[in-house]
Motif scaffolding. Structure first.
Motif, PDB file in Angstrom:
ATOM      1  N   ALA A  46       4.576  27.168  25.981  1.00 26.29           N
ATOM      2  CA  ALA A  46       3.604  26.339  26.692  1.00 26.29           C
ATOM      3  C   ALA A  46       3.825  26.390  28.205  1.00 26.29           C
ATOM      4  O   ALA A  46       4.966  26.376  28.664  1.00 26.29           O
ATOM      5  N   PRO A  47       2.741  26.430  28.988  1.00 29.89           N
ATOM      6  CA  PRO A  47       2.897  26.384  30.439  1.00 29.89           C
ATOM      7  C   PRO A  47       3.311  24.989  30.914  1.00 29.89           C
ATOM      8  O   PRO A  47       3.878  24.838  31.987  1.00 29.89           O
ATOM      9  N   TYR A  48       3.010  23.967  30.115  1.00 29.00           N
ATOM     10  CA  TYR A  48       3.434  22.604  30.426  1.00 29.00           C
ATOM     11  C   TYR A  48       3.332  21.754  29.159  1.00 29.00           C
ATOM     12  O   TYR A  48       2.683  22.132  28.194  1.00 29.00           O
ATOM     13  N   PHE A  49       3.998  20.610  29.181  1.00 25.09           N
ATOM     14  CA  PHE A  49       3.856  19.620  28.126  1.00 25.09           C
ATOM     15  C   PHE A  49       4.303  18.279  28.655  1.00 25.09           C
ATOM     16  O   PHE A  49       4.849  18.184  29.764  1.00 25.09           O
ATOM     17  N   PHE A  50       4.040  17.243  27.912  1.00 25.61           N
ATOM     18  CA  PHE A  50       4.440  15.893  28.284  1.00 25.61           C
ATOM     19  C   PHE A  50       5.434  15.397  27.245  1.00 25.61           C
ATOM     20  O   PHE A  50       5.186  15.517  26.045  1.00 25.61           O
ATOM     21  N   LEU A  51       6.536  14.868  27.707  1.00 19.32           N
ATOM     22  CA  LEU A  51       7.562  14.322  26.826  1.00 19.32           C
ATOM     23  C   LEU A  51       7.522  12.804  26.953  1.00 19.32           C
ATOM     24  O   LEU A  51       7.755  12.264  28.039  1.00 19.32           O
ATOM     25  N   ALA A  52       7.198  12.137  25.864  1.00 23.08           N
ATOM     26  CA  ALA A  52       7.111  10.673  25.864  1.00 23.08           C
ATOM     27  C   ALA A  52       8.237  10.094  25.020  1.00 23.08           C
ATOM     28  O   ALA A  52       8.526  10.590  23.936  1.00 23.08           O
ATOM     29  N   THR A  53       8.875   9.078  25.541  1.00 22.69           N
ATOM     30  CA  THR A  53       9.960   8.394  24.847  1.00 22.69           C
ATOM     31  C   THR A  53       9.812   6.888  25.047  1.00 22.69           C
ATOM     32  O   THR A  53       9.009   6.443  25.860  1.00 22.69           O
ATOM     33  N   ALA A  54      10.602   6.138  24.319  1.00 23.99           N
ATOM     34  CA  ALA A  54      10.691   4.690  24.520  1.00 23.99           C
ATOM     35  C   ALA A  54      12.144   4.290  24.315  1.00 23.99           C
ATOM     36  O   ALA A  54      12.838   4.852  23.473  1.00 23.99           O
ATOM     37  N   ASP A  55      12.587   3.311  25.108  1.00 24.67           N
ATOM     38  CA  ASP A  55      13.960   2.845  24.953  1.00 24.67           C
ATOM     39  C   ASP A  55      14.040   1.819  23.824  1.00 24.67           C
ATOM     40  O   ASP A  55      13.045   1.524  23.156  1.00 24.67           O
ATOM     41  N   ALA A  56      15.230   1.288  23.607  1.00 26.15           N
ATOM     42  CA  ALA A  56      15.457   0.360  22.509  1.00 26.15           C
ATOM     43  C   ALA A  56      14.629  -0.919  22.635  1.00 26.15           C
ATOM     44  O   ALA A  56      14.355  -1.586  21.638  1.00 26.15           O
ATOM     45  N   GLU A  57      14.192  -1.240  23.852  1.00 22.15           N
ATOM     46  CA  GLU A  57      13.361  -2.415  24.076  1.00 22.15           C
ATOM     47  C   GLU A  57      11.872  -2.102  23.967  1.00 22.15           C
ATOM     48  O   GLU A  57      11.035  -2.978  24.148  1.00 22.15           O
ATOM     49  N   GLY A  58      11.549  -0.835  23.702  1.00 18.96           N
ATOM     50  CA  GLY A  58      10.159  -0.443  23.551  1.00 18.96           C
ATOM     51  C   GLY A  58       9.457  -0.059  24.830  1.00 18.96           C
ATOM     52  O   GLY A  58       8.249   0.146  24.845  1.00 18.96           O
ATOM     53  N   ARG A  59      10.209   0.048  25.936  1.00 17.49           N
ATOM     54  CA  ARG A  59       9.596   0.431  27.209  1.00 17.49           C
ATOM     55  C   ARG A  59       9.361   1.939  27.213  1.00 17.49           C
ATOM     56  O   ARG A  59      10.298   2.718  27.051  1.00 17.49           O
ATOM     57  N   PRO A  60       8.111   2.359  27.422  1.00 16.71           N
ATOM     58  CA  PRO A  60       7.783   3.776  27.343  1.00 16.71           C
ATOM     59  C   PRO A  60       8.042   4.529  28.638  1.00 16.71           C
ATOM     60  O   PRO A  60       8.102   3.954  29.727  1.00 16.71           O
ATOM     61  N   ASP A  61       8.184   5.823  28.503  1.00 12.09           N
ATOM     62  CA  ASP A  61       8.283   6.734  29.626  1.00 12.09           C
ATOM     63  C   ASP A  61       7.600   8.031  29.201  1.00 12.09           C
ATOM     64  O   ASP A  61       7.780   8.482  28.074  1.00 12.09           O
ATOM     65  N   CYS A  62       6.818   8.604  30.084  1.00 13.09           N
ATOM     66  CA  CYS A  62       6.161   9.872  29.792  1.00 13.09           C
ATOM     67  C   CYS A  62       6.374  10.789  30.983  1.00 13.09           C
ATOM     68  O   CYS A  62       6.064  10.421  32.126  1.00 13.09           O
ATOM     69  N   SER A  63       6.953  11.961  30.755  1.00 19.21           N
ATOM     70  CA  SER A  63       7.297  12.881  31.826  1.00 19.21           C
ATOM     71  C   SER A  63       6.559  14.206  31.653  1.00 19.21           C
ATOM     72  O   SER A  63       6.522  14.750  30.559  1.00 19.21           O
ATOM     73  N   PHE A  64       6.022  14.702  32.740  1.00 16.00           N
ATOM     74  CA  PHE A  64       5.407  16.021  32.775  1.00 16.00           C
ATOM     75  C   PHE A  64       6.514  17.046  32.888  1.00 16.00           C
ATOM     76  O   PHE A  64       7.442  16.898  33.674  1.00 16.00           O
ATOM     77  N   LYS A  65       6.441  18.075  32.090  1.00 17.92           N
ATOM     78  CA  LYS A  65       7.388  19.193  32.152  1.00 17.92           C
ATOM     79  C   LYS A  65       6.550  20.447  32.308  1.00 17.92           C
ATOM     80  O   LYS A  65       5.682  20.727  31.496  1.00 17.92           O
ATOM     81  N   GLY A  66       6.787  21.211  33.357  1.00 19.39           N
ATOM     82  CA  GLY A  66       5.963  22.373  33.580  1.00 19.39           C
ATOM     83  C   GLY A  66       6.700  23.520  34.214  1.00 19.39           C
ATOM     84  O   GLY A  66       7.808  23.370  34.717  1.00 19.39           O
ATOM     85  N   GLY A  67       6.077  24.663  34.191  1.00 18.60           N
ATOM     86  CA  GLY A  67       6.632  25.883  34.739  1.00 18.60           C
ATOM     87  C   GLY A  67       6.211  27.042  33.864  1.00 18.60           C
ATOM     88  O   GLY A  67       5.581  26.865  32.829  1.00 18.60           O
ATOM     89  N   MET A  68       6.535  28.193  34.302  1.00 13.68           N
ATOM     90  CA  MET A  68       6.188  29.385  33.524  1.00 13.68           C
ATOM     91  C   MET A  68       6.950  29.370  32.197  1.00 13.68           C
ATOM     92  O   MET A  68       8.118  28.960  32.152  1.00 13.68           O
TER      93      MET A  68
END
Length: 71
Positions: A46-68
């Motif tokens: 993939a040229p890019y993707f998004f990685l989404a996680t949540a901590d033990a308290e349910g707080r979400p985080d979504c990070s863009f990951k990209g590059g060749m």
């Protein structure tokens, strides 16, 4: 106690109220705790993707990951 790894009882009450439990259950099928070899191969191509996680308290985080691919 909830029957879900993603949703707590409050989420489930709202899903029932708004008739969205079925779609929530479908989305839960895509949740992963680790990547499989197939996941890794897909991500490496993939040229890019998004990685989404949540901590033990349910707080979400979504990070863009990209590059060749492969870099």
């Amino acid at each position: 106690m909830t029957d879900s790894i993603m949703f707590h009882e409050g989420n489930r009450r709202l899903q029932d109220q708004f008739e969205s439990r079925r779609i929530a259950d479908r989305l839960e099928n895509f949740a992963r705790t680790e990547f499989t070899p197939d996941n890794r191969a897909f991500i490496e191509r993939a040229p890019y993707f998004f990685l989404a996680t949540a901590d033990a308290e349910g707080r979400p985080d979504c990070s863009f990951k990209g590059g060749m691919p492969g870099s």
